[in-house]
Design a protein around this motif. Structure first.
Motif, mmCIF file in Angstrom:
data_model
loop_
_atom_site.group_PDB
_atom_site.id
_atom_site.type_symbol
_atom_site.label_atom_id
_atom_site.label_comp_id
_atom_site.label_asym_id
_atom_site.label_seq_id
_atom_site.Cartn_x
_atom_site.Cartn_y
_atom_site.Cartn_z
ATOM 1 N N TYR A 144 0.837 -1.206 0.000
ATOM 2 C CA TYR A 144 0.000 0.000 0.000
ATOM 3 C C TYR A 144 0.870 1.253 0.000
ATOM 4 C CZ TYR A 144 -3.655 3.259 1.570
ATOM 5 O OH TYR A 144 -4.533 4.311 1.674
ATOM 6 N N ARG A 187 1.422 4.096 -2.975
ATOM 7 C CA ARG A 187 1.201 5.515 -2.680
ATOM 8 C C ARG A 187 2.504 6.320 -2.699
ATOM 9 N NH1 ARG A 187 -3.859 6.808 -0.386
ATOM 10 N NH2 ARG A 187 -5.355 5.535 -1.537
ATOM 11 N N PRO A 245 -7.335 6.546 2.562
ATOM 12 C CA PRO A 245 -7.798 5.655 1.486
ATOM 13 C C PRO A 245 -8.347 6.402 0.288
ATOM 14 C CG PRO A 245 -8.575 4.897 3.625
ATOM 15 C CD PRO A 245 -7.951 6.224 3.853
ATOM 16 N N VAL A 288 -6.938 -3.937 -0.184
ATOM 17 C CA VAL A 288 -5.814 -3.031 0.079
ATOM 18 C C VAL A 288 -5.227 -2.496 -1.223
ATOM 19 C CG1 VAL A 288 -3.469 -2.911 1.010
ATOM 20 C CG2 VAL A 288 -5.264 -4.074 2.303
ATOM 21 N N ALA A 343 -5.322 1.402 -2.592
ATOM 22 C CA ALA A 343 -4.052 2.093 -2.821
ATOM 23 C C ALA A 343 -3.927 2.587 -4.254
ATOM 24 C CB ALA A 343 -2.891 1.155 -2.485
#
Length: 478
Positions: free
Chosen positions: A95, A99, A248, A337, A341
């Protein structure tokens, strides 16, 4: 400046300690507390050993013979096991990398690996044996001090809290930390209650975990440049400046504009799919009972059983595991997840959650209502599954999960990822279905019932939730 000649790392840790009271206390209490317990264990201090043994004997007498309690403790203790913790931390790292939070991802990896190195090393150096109790209820390999479950859970859940705390609204930060503390405490208690660790082993794991978290957090701040104001405290998380990247869906508006309408549509669709699959089940078990179709259905199972070979058994076992509850839950969590992401939206997650929750409930209700017996053949596994034969839950789950993911990827990607998702949605359920036939626990018509369930329910969820619909965005100021 008077400290120009001092090492930069030392100055960085001093700045961390002066700016974070919590970090300083964790470092001092954790390190000195662990060293004290280490000395007492190594010198075999009699009062400590007597106290540990009294607690072990008391809890062993309480747990022994209580199967339900033992099952609960065994399930809870897994939340501190390496398998679950590594899966969660791998997903957290993925994740962060998606990001583009490389430093936070490196912090997660380094801190976790450090705990994995410290645990077996210290156990070998100390060499303390596991508790001896009258009625053992569990077994754990290796030495006892410190508790790896206690250390691992403290560090792992602590890392998750420190990294993702900035993304949590302020009103939810205290409950989040409380849940993490409670989970760590429960894991430690289960290790003592199961008789695989002394109280001092668990306390040592917690203290060492606190010290290790404090050290790695200080090192991260020094590596990060330590540019934050002096008023910053660890209670705001490790990197509060990354708040928007950690959230998120920072720019998404309402996830569902009319949630009650969507819920009503899903409820109606659920009943319709239930009637469709239940009707198909009654057709097989009642209307067509004794027909040539049902006879061929049963003969197909016998043919698969006749093809059993020692070389094929492991392949069938692996195929069956792909569709079991643990594998589907792990795959669903990973998909959630990675989607959040990558896409930075929650609406597709609502779609995925509706698909999987509906699949479970439709399978359980239909299976109980139709109640088709399992094939009358020797099953490959040691036990016959507790549910009925129609439809196959092992096949319905991957059909729904990977089918839903294929639908999403078909919308999002025009390249190889689209075809990978589509191939998985086709190949994996077929593999699981063949494995279940080989195991002798399902008929081919059971697999057809699973396909009917998955096709109807995934389609209904798509039209009700519309995961690609984008309401008006509510841009938040950065």
């Amino acid at each position: 400046m008077l400290d120009h000649g001092r090492p930069r790392t030392a100055r960085g840790l001093e700045r961390f300690a002066s700016r974070s009271t919590v970090g300083l206390l964790a470092l001092l209490i954790g390190s000195f507390g662990f060293l004290l317990l280490l000395v007492l264990v190594r010198t075999s201090w009699a009062p400590l050993y007597r106290a540990d043994q009294r607690v072990a004997d008391t809890l062993n007498a309480w747990v022994a013979g209580k199967d339900l309690l033992l099952a609960v403790l065994t399930g809870l203790t897994d939340f501190g096991g390496h398998t679950i913790l590594l899966r969660v931390l791998v997903l957290a790292t993925a994740y962060l990398l998606i990001r583009r939070q490389v430093r936070l991802a490196a912090y997660v990896v380094v801190t976790t690996l450090g705990a994995l190195i410290l645990d077996p090393t210290l156990k070998l150096l100390v060499g303390r044996l596991r508790p001896l109790v009258d009625m053992p209820v569990a077994f754990a390999p290796g030495m006892s001090f410190p508790s790896g479950h206690a250390l691992g859970s403290f560090v792992s859940y602590g890392v998750l809290v420190l990294v993702f705390l900035p993304a949590v609204p302020r009103r939810w930060r205290t409950p989040l930390v409380s849940v993490a503390v409670l989970l760590v405490a429960v894991v430690g208690f289960t290790r003592i209650a199961l008789g695989v660790h002394h109280v001092s082993d668990v306390l040592a794991g917690w203290l060492l975990g606190a010290a290790w978290l404090a050290i790695t957090a200080g090192a991260f701040r020094h590596w990060h440049g330590d540019r934050r104001p002096a008023t910053h405290d660890i209670g705001a998380g490790l990197a509060p400046e990354a708040r928007d990247e950690l959230r998120p869906a920072p720019a998404e508006g309402p996830v569902l504009v009319r949630p009650w309408r969507v819920a009503a549509e899903l409820a109606v669709a659920w009943v319709m799919v239930l009637g469709l699959v239940y009707g198909a089940g009654l057709l097989v078990t009642d209307v067509l009972s004794g027909s040539a179709l049902v006879a061929a259905d049963e003969a197909a199972v016998r043919w698969f059983v006749e093809q059993r070979r020692p070389t094929l058994d492991p392949l069938a076992t692996m195929g069956s595991r792909i569709g079991n509850t643990h594998s589907i839950l792990a795959a669903t969590l990973a998909a959630v997840v990675l989607i959040v992401a990558w896409r930075r939206r929650l609406r597709p997650i609502v779609f995925l959650a509706a698909v999987m929750l509906g699949e479970v409930t439709l399978f359980l209700v239909t299976s109980s209502a139709v109640n088709r017996p399992r094939p009358v053949v020797p099953a490959l596994g040691p036990e016959i599954p507790p549910t009925a034969s129609f439809p196959s839950g092992h096949v319905a789950a991957p059909l729904c999960l990977y089918g839903a993911l294929a639908v999403l990827m078909w919308q999002w990607s025009g390249g190889w990822l689209r075809w990978v998702a589509f191939t998985a949605a086709v190949v994996l359920p077929i593999y699981v279905g063949l494995a279940r036939l080989y195991w002798g626990v399902h008929h081919p018509l059971d697999l057809a019932g699973s396909l009917l369930l998955a096709a109807g329910w995934v389609t209904a969820c798509w039209y009700a939730v519309r995961p690609e619909h984008r309401p008006e965005r509510c841009h938040r100021p950065r």
